[in-house]
Design a protein around this motif. Structure first.
Motif, short mmCIF file in Angstrom:
data_model
loop_
_atom_site.label_atom_id
_atom_site.label_comp_id
_atom_site.label_asym_id
_atom_site.label_seq_id
_atom_site.Cartn_x
_atom_site.Cartn_y
_atom_site.Cartn_z
N VAL A 150 -28.70 -25.14 -49.94
CA VAL A 150 -30.13 -24.80 -50.06
C VAL A 150 -30.29 -23.37 -50.58
O VAL A 150 -31.31 -23.03 -51.17
N VAL A 151 -29.28 -22.53 -50.37
CA VAL A 151 -29.35 -21.15 -50.86
C VAL A 151 -28.25 -20.87 -51.87
O VAL A 151 -27.21 -21.53 -51.89
N VAL A 152 -28.53 -19.89 -52.73
CA VAL A 152 -27.53 -19.37 -53.66
C VAL A 152 -27.50 -17.86 -53.49
O VAL A 152 -28.42 -17.28 -52.90
N SER A 188 -34.93 -17.77 -43.01
CA SER A 188 -35.82 -16.61 -43.14
C SER A 188 -36.51 -16.59 -44.50
O SER A 188 -37.67 -16.16 -44.61
N GLU A 189 -35.84 -17.08 -45.55
CA GLU A 189 -36.49 -17.15 -46.86
C GLU A 189 -37.62 -18.18 -46.84
O GLU A 189 -38.67 -17.99 -47.47
N THR A 190 -37.43 -19.25 -46.11
CA THR A 190 -38.48 -20.26 -45.98
C THR A 190 -39.68 -19.69 -45.22
O THR A 190 -40.84 -19.85 -45.64
N ASP A 192 -28.73 -8.54 -57.04
CA ASP A 192 -28.33 -7.24 -56.50
C ASP A 192 -29.55 -6.53 -55.92
O ASP A 192 -30.61 -6.49 -56.53
N GLY A 193 -29.36 -5.96 -54.74
CA GLY A 193 -30.45 -5.21 -54.11
C GLY A 193 -31.43 -6.09 -53.37
O GLY A 193 -32.31 -5.59 -52.67
N GLY A 194 -31.30 -7.39 -53.52
CA GLY A 194 -32.19 -8.31 -52.81
C GLY A 194 -31.50 -8.91 -51.60
O GLY A 194 -30.45 -8.42 -51.18
N PRO A 195 -32.06 -9.98 -51.08
CA PRO A 195 -31.40 -10.65 -49.95
C PRO A 195 -30.03 -11.20 -50.37
O PRO A 195 -29.83 -11.53 -51.55
N ARG A 196 -29.13 -11.27 -49.41
CA ARG A 196 -27.77 -11.77 -49.69
C ARG A 196 -27.82 -13.20 -50.24
O ARG A 196 -27.08 -13.55 -51.13
N TRP A 197 -28.71 -14.03 -49.70
CA TRP A 197 -28.87 -15.41 -50.14
C TRP A 197 -30.36 -15.67 -50.36
O TRP A 197 -31.19 -15.20 -49.59
N VAL A 198 -30.69 -16.43 -51.40
CA VAL A 198 -32.08 -16.82 -51.65
C VAL A 198 -32.12 -18.34 -51.86
O VAL A 198 -31.09 -18.97 -52.13
N LEU A 199 -33.32 -18.91 -51.76
CA LEU A 199 -33.44 -20.35 -51.97
C LEU A 199 -32.98 -20.71 -53.38
O LEU A 199 -33.26 -19.99 -54.35
N ALA A 200 -32.26 -21.80 -53.49
CA ALA A 200 -31.70 -22.21 -54.78
C ALA A 200 -32.82 -22.56 -55.76
O ALA A 200 -33.92 -22.96 -55.33
N PRO A 201 -32.55 -22.43 -57.08
CA PRO A 201 -33.57 -22.80 -58.07
C PRO A 201 -34.01 -24.25 -57.85
O PRO A 201 -33.19 -25.13 -57.60
#
Lengths: 256, 103
Positions: free
Chosen positions: A59-61, A116-118, A65-74
């Protein structure tokens, strides 16, 4: 409304939060129950089985850089995560937990970021009812920053009050919630209420009585709404729901 | 012997640890009680009171402000940053979180 329940371990956060979420959902609003406790207690109060299925890793990729370590996948947005991974509970509550530690220790970090991204991008139509682990650690690190209102659950014991005093320091945080309510739990008499208001130097906003029926239900794995649906505990949480609803009037345009 | 007490919040870890520590001390053993909780309450259960429990927590601020020196050894850490609890137990606090900080 966006609320989070905080307090010392064992104070009754999960039990009150799960009941609060279901009673709020009965008003017809969409309710998302958020659990960031790796040893979750909220399912018991919601009346669902605890399962051991975290939000899947893919669900995450990796984030920029400088953002969250993992974000929701495209191609995956918060609504998809809720649709696919938030458990359906009685009264229509949806329950999103970040993956517990009964099994998936090695992958829990990605599930936590997915959670947390959700939460960060959730549609405002949802009413959020959050339950944090006991103590101060997650709260002090901003895990309840989605909450505009913190409900501080306190039992009339010295240790619980001590923890509550520390948690009130969140009002100094840059992500401080707009307001706190003090929820006195396991109250036996007026002296218990006075003990809490004296020690916290603020009034008690809601009183939940000590309830033998709830304790018995706990032993049998029954949610308060199933163990004692018309009892004093459920009535008190219902009063709390009404009071918080009055503070945050529902935007009917945003509701389904 | 070295014992750690673990369990769910509210199950009675702190209370059990405190009674264990004082009981062992009453048997004549040298006992160090270590509070490793980020929300430390062991002092309350040992019986040192809430003011002393909080005072232990502010020692870190004094360190950060340069008012007191770091302790170079394990024994000196307990001497400098610990406190005496009833029955001869020595209490040390390992961790706490004072200020809210995102991250």
């Amino acid at each position: 409304m966006k609320v989070a329940f905080l307090g010392k371990g064992g104070s009754g956060k999960s039990t009150i939060a799960g009941t609060f979420a279901r009673l709020l959902a009965r008003t017809g609003q969409p309710v998302l129950a958020l659990d960031s406790d790796p040893l979750p207690g909220m399912p018991y109060a919601l009346g669902i089985e605890v399962d051991d299925s975290p939000i899947p890793d893919d669900v995450v990729v990796e984030g920029p850089d400088g953002g969250p370590r993992w974000v929701l996948a495209p191609g995956i947005d918060p609504a998809d995560v809720i649709e696919n991974y938030a458990a359906v509970c009685p009264d229509g509550v949806r329950y999103l937990q970040f993956g517990n530690t009964f099994g998936h220790i090695s992958t829990i970090q990605r599930a936590q970021f997915a959670w947390s991204e959700t939460v960060a991008g959730v549609d405002p139509k949802w009413h959020l009812v959050g339950d944090l682990p006991g103590g101060t650690r997650q709260a002090m690190f901003g895990w309840a920053k989605y909450a505009e209102h913190v409900l501080l659950v306190v039992e009339p014991t010295v240790k619980s009050l001590h923890s509550a005093r520390r948690l009130l320091r969140l009002s100094e945080a840059e992500f401080a919630p707009k307001a706190f309510s003090v929820v006195a739990n396991k109250v036996q008499d007026k002296a218990d209420i006075d003990r809490i208001s004296d020690r916290l130097e603020r009034p008690v906003d809601a009183v939940v009585p000590l309830s033998p029926e709830i304790l018995t239900g706990d032993r049998g794995g029954l949610a308060p709404l199933d163990a004692d649906p018309n009892g004093a505990f459920v009535k008190a949480v219902g009063t709390l729901v009404n009071e918080v609803v009055a503070m945050y009037p529902v935007d009917t345009k945003g509701a389904k | 012997m070295k014992i750690a007490v673990v369990g769910k919040g509210g199950s009675g870890k702190t209370t059990t640890a405190a009674v264990l520590a004082r009981t062992l001390a009453r048997q004549g053993k040298d006992v160090v009680a270590l509070d490793c909780d980020t929300n430390p309450n062991l002092g309350l259960s040992l019986g040192v009171g809430d003011l002393e429990t909080e005072r232990l927590l502010t020692l870190r601020d004094q360190l950060d402000d340069g008012e007191i020196d770091h302790a170079p050894s394990w024994d000196q850490i307990l001497d400098t940053f610990g406190t005496n609890a009833p029955d001869g137990v020595r209490l040390g606090v390992i961790t706490r979180i004072e200020n809210p900080d995102p991250g």
